[in-house]
Design a protein around this motif. Structure first.
Motif, mmCIF file in Angstrom:
data_model
loop_
_atom_site.group_PDB
_atom_site.id
_atom_site.type_symbol
_atom_site.label_atom_id
_atom_site.label_comp_id
_atom_site.label_asym_id
_atom_site.label_seq_id
_atom_site.Cartn_x
_atom_site.Cartn_y
_atom_site.Cartn_z
ATOM 1 N N THR A 11 0.849 -1.192 0.000
ATOM 2 C CA THR A 11 0.000 0.000 0.000
ATOM 3 C C THR A 11 0.882 1.239 0.000
ATOM 4 O OG1 THR A 11 -0.127 0.033 2.398
ATOM 5 C CG2 THR A 11 -1.864 -1.125 1.233
ATOM 6 N N ARG A 12 0.345 2.298 -0.544
ATOM 7 C CA ARG A 12 1.084 3.561 -0.537
ATOM 8 C C ARG A 12 0.090 4.703 -0.450
ATOM 9 N NH1 ARG A 12 0.665 6.368 -5.197
ATOM 10 N NH2 ARG A 12 0.090 5.280 -7.087
ATOM 11 N N GLY A 13 0.580 5.838 -0.053
ATOM 12 C CA GLY A 13 -0.259 7.013 0.007
ATOM 13 C C GLY A 13 -0.498 7.574 -1.384
ATOM 14 N N LEU A 14 -1.459 8.447 -1.480
ATOM 15 C CA LEU A 14 -1.785 9.057 -2.769
ATOM 16 C C LEU A 14 -0.821 10.190 -3.079
ATOM 17 C CD1 LEU A 14 -4.615 7.860 -1.688
ATOM 18 C CD2 LEU A 14 -5.555 9.309 -3.441
ATOM 19 N N GLN A 15 -0.453 10.322 -4.345
ATOM 20 C CA GLN A 15 0.367 11.432 -4.786
ATOM 21 C C GLN A 15 -0.529 12.642 -5.005
ATOM 22 O OE1 GLN A 15 2.373 9.931 -8.216
ATOM 23 N NE2 GLN A 15 3.700 8.601 -7.012
ATOM 24 N N LEU A 16 0.062 13.798 -5.197
ATOM 25 C CA LEU A 16 -0.696 15.039 -5.285
ATOM 26 C C LEU A 16 -1.736 15.011 -6.407
ATOM 27 C CD1 LEU A 16 -1.193 17.905 -4.307
ATOM 28 C CD2 LEU A 16 0.606 18.668 -5.853
ATOM 29 N N LYS A 17 -1.349 14.573 -7.603
ATOM 30 C CA LYS A 17 -2.298 14.520 -8.723
ATOM 31 C C LYS A 17 -3.418 13.529 -8.440
ATOM 32 C CE LYS A 17 0.724 16.024 -12.421
ATOM 33 N NZ LYS A 17 1.290 15.711 -13.740
ATOM 34 N N GLU A 18 -3.098 12.423 -7.770
ATOM 35 C CA GLU A 18 -4.114 11.430 -7.417
ATOM 36 C C GLU A 18 -5.079 11.997 -6.383
ATOM 37 O OE1 GLU A 18 -1.431 7.433 -8.157
ATOM 38 O OE2 GLU A 18 -1.509 8.334 -6.172
ATOM 39 N N LYS A 19 -4.577 12.757 -5.438
ATOM 40 C CA LYS A 19 -5.432 13.381 -4.430
ATOM 41 C C LYS A 19 -6.416 14.363 -5.072
ATOM 42 C CE LYS A 19 -2.340 13.161 -0.471
ATOM 43 N NZ LYS A 19 -1.618 13.928 0.539
ATOM 44 N N LEU A 20 -5.927 15.166 -5.996
ATOM 45 C CA LEU A 20 -6.792 16.135 -6.673
ATOM 46 C C LEU A 20 -7.839 15.423 -7.520
ATOM 47 C CD1 LEU A 20 -4.102 18.740 -7.779
ATOM 48 C CD2 LEU A 20 -5.703 18.920 -5.869
ATOM 49 N N PHE A 21 -7.445 14.349 -8.196
ATOM 50 C CA PHE A 21 -8.374 13.588 -9.018
ATOM 51 C C PHE A 21 -9.428 12.905 -8.153
ATOM 52 C CE2 PHE A 21 -9.319 9.731 -11.664
ATOM 53 C CZ PHE A 21 -9.992 10.410 -12.656
ATOM 54 N N LEU A 22 -9.015 12.344 -7.017
ATOM 55 C CA LEU A 22 -9.959 11.696 -6.104
ATOM 56 C C LEU A 22 -10.937 12.714 -5.532
ATOM 57 C CD1 LEU A 22 -10.810 9.081 -4.665
ATOM 58 C CD2 LEU A 22 -9.195 9.672 -2.858
ATOM 59 N N LYS A 23 -10.473 13.912 -5.263
ATOM 60 C CA LYS A 23 -11.344 14.967 -4.743
ATOM 61 C C LYS A 23 -12.409 15.359 -5.768
ATOM 62 C CE LYS A 23 -11.925 17.436 -1.076
ATOM 63 N NZ LYS A 23 -12.493 16.810 0.089
ATOM 64 N N GLN A 24 -12.076 15.292 -7.058
ATOM 65 C CA GLN A 24 -13.064 15.570 -8.104
ATOM 66 C C GLN A 24 -14.093 14.451 -8.193
ATOM 67 O OE1 GLN A 24 -10.848 16.058 -11.704
ATOM 68 N NE2 GLN A 24 -10.373 18.207 -11.301
ATOM 69 N N LEU A 25 -13.628 13.200 -8.061
ATOM 70 C CA LEU A 25 -14.533 12.053 -8.177
ATOM 71 C C LEU A 25 -15.437 11.905 -6.954
ATOM 72 C CD1 LEU A 25 -12.128 9.331 -9.603
ATOM 73 C CD2 LEU A 25 -13.933 10.530 -10.822
ATOM 74 N N GLN A 26 -14.859 12.017 -5.781
ATOM 75 C CA GLN A 26 -15.571 11.819 -4.515
ATOM 76 C C GLN A 26 -15.290 13.017 -3.608
ATOM 77 O OE1 GLN A 26 -17.235 8.839 -3.397
ATOM 78 N NE2 GLN A 26 -17.149 8.146 -5.513
ATOM 79 N N PRO A 27 -16.055 14.103 -3.718
ATOM 80 C CA PRO A 27 -15.766 15.315 -2.938
ATOM 81 C C PRO A 27 -15.845 15.118 -1.424
ATOM 82 C CG PRO A 27 -17.419 15.755 -4.623
ATOM 83 C CD PRO A 27 -17.156 14.292 -4.634
ATOM 84 N N LYS A 28 -16.616 14.130 -0.956
ATOM 85 C CA LYS A 28 -16.770 13.946 0.491
ATOM 86 C C LYS A 28 -15.610 13.179 1.123
ATOM 87 C CE LYS A 28 -21.760 14.229 0.541
ATOM 88 N NZ LYS A 28 -23.010 13.609 0.935
#
Length: 54
Positions: free
Chosen positions: A3-20
């Motif tokens: 497992t690994r943490g999310l990178q910055l671009k992945e965090k921004l993309f996840l925030k667009q997909l699932q804002p909550k």
């Protein structure tokens, strides 16, 4: 699987997909072309996020 943490671009993309969702609280368990399998850092619960819009 590792497992690994999310990178910055992945965090921004996840925030667009699932804002909550708080991207800082999730780890990537499995990264597939159509979905991500995420694991919560504290509770260990699994969540599957579809990358395609419904």
């Amino acid at each position: 699987m590792k497992t690994r943490g999310l990178q910055l671009k992945e965090k921004l993309f996840l925030k667009q997909l699932q804002p909550k969702l708080q991207p800082d609280n999730w780890l990537i368990r499995k990264k597939l072309p159509t979905e991500w399998h995420l694991e919560h850092k504290d509770t260990g619960t699994m969540k599957i996020v579809s990358l395609r819009s419904a």
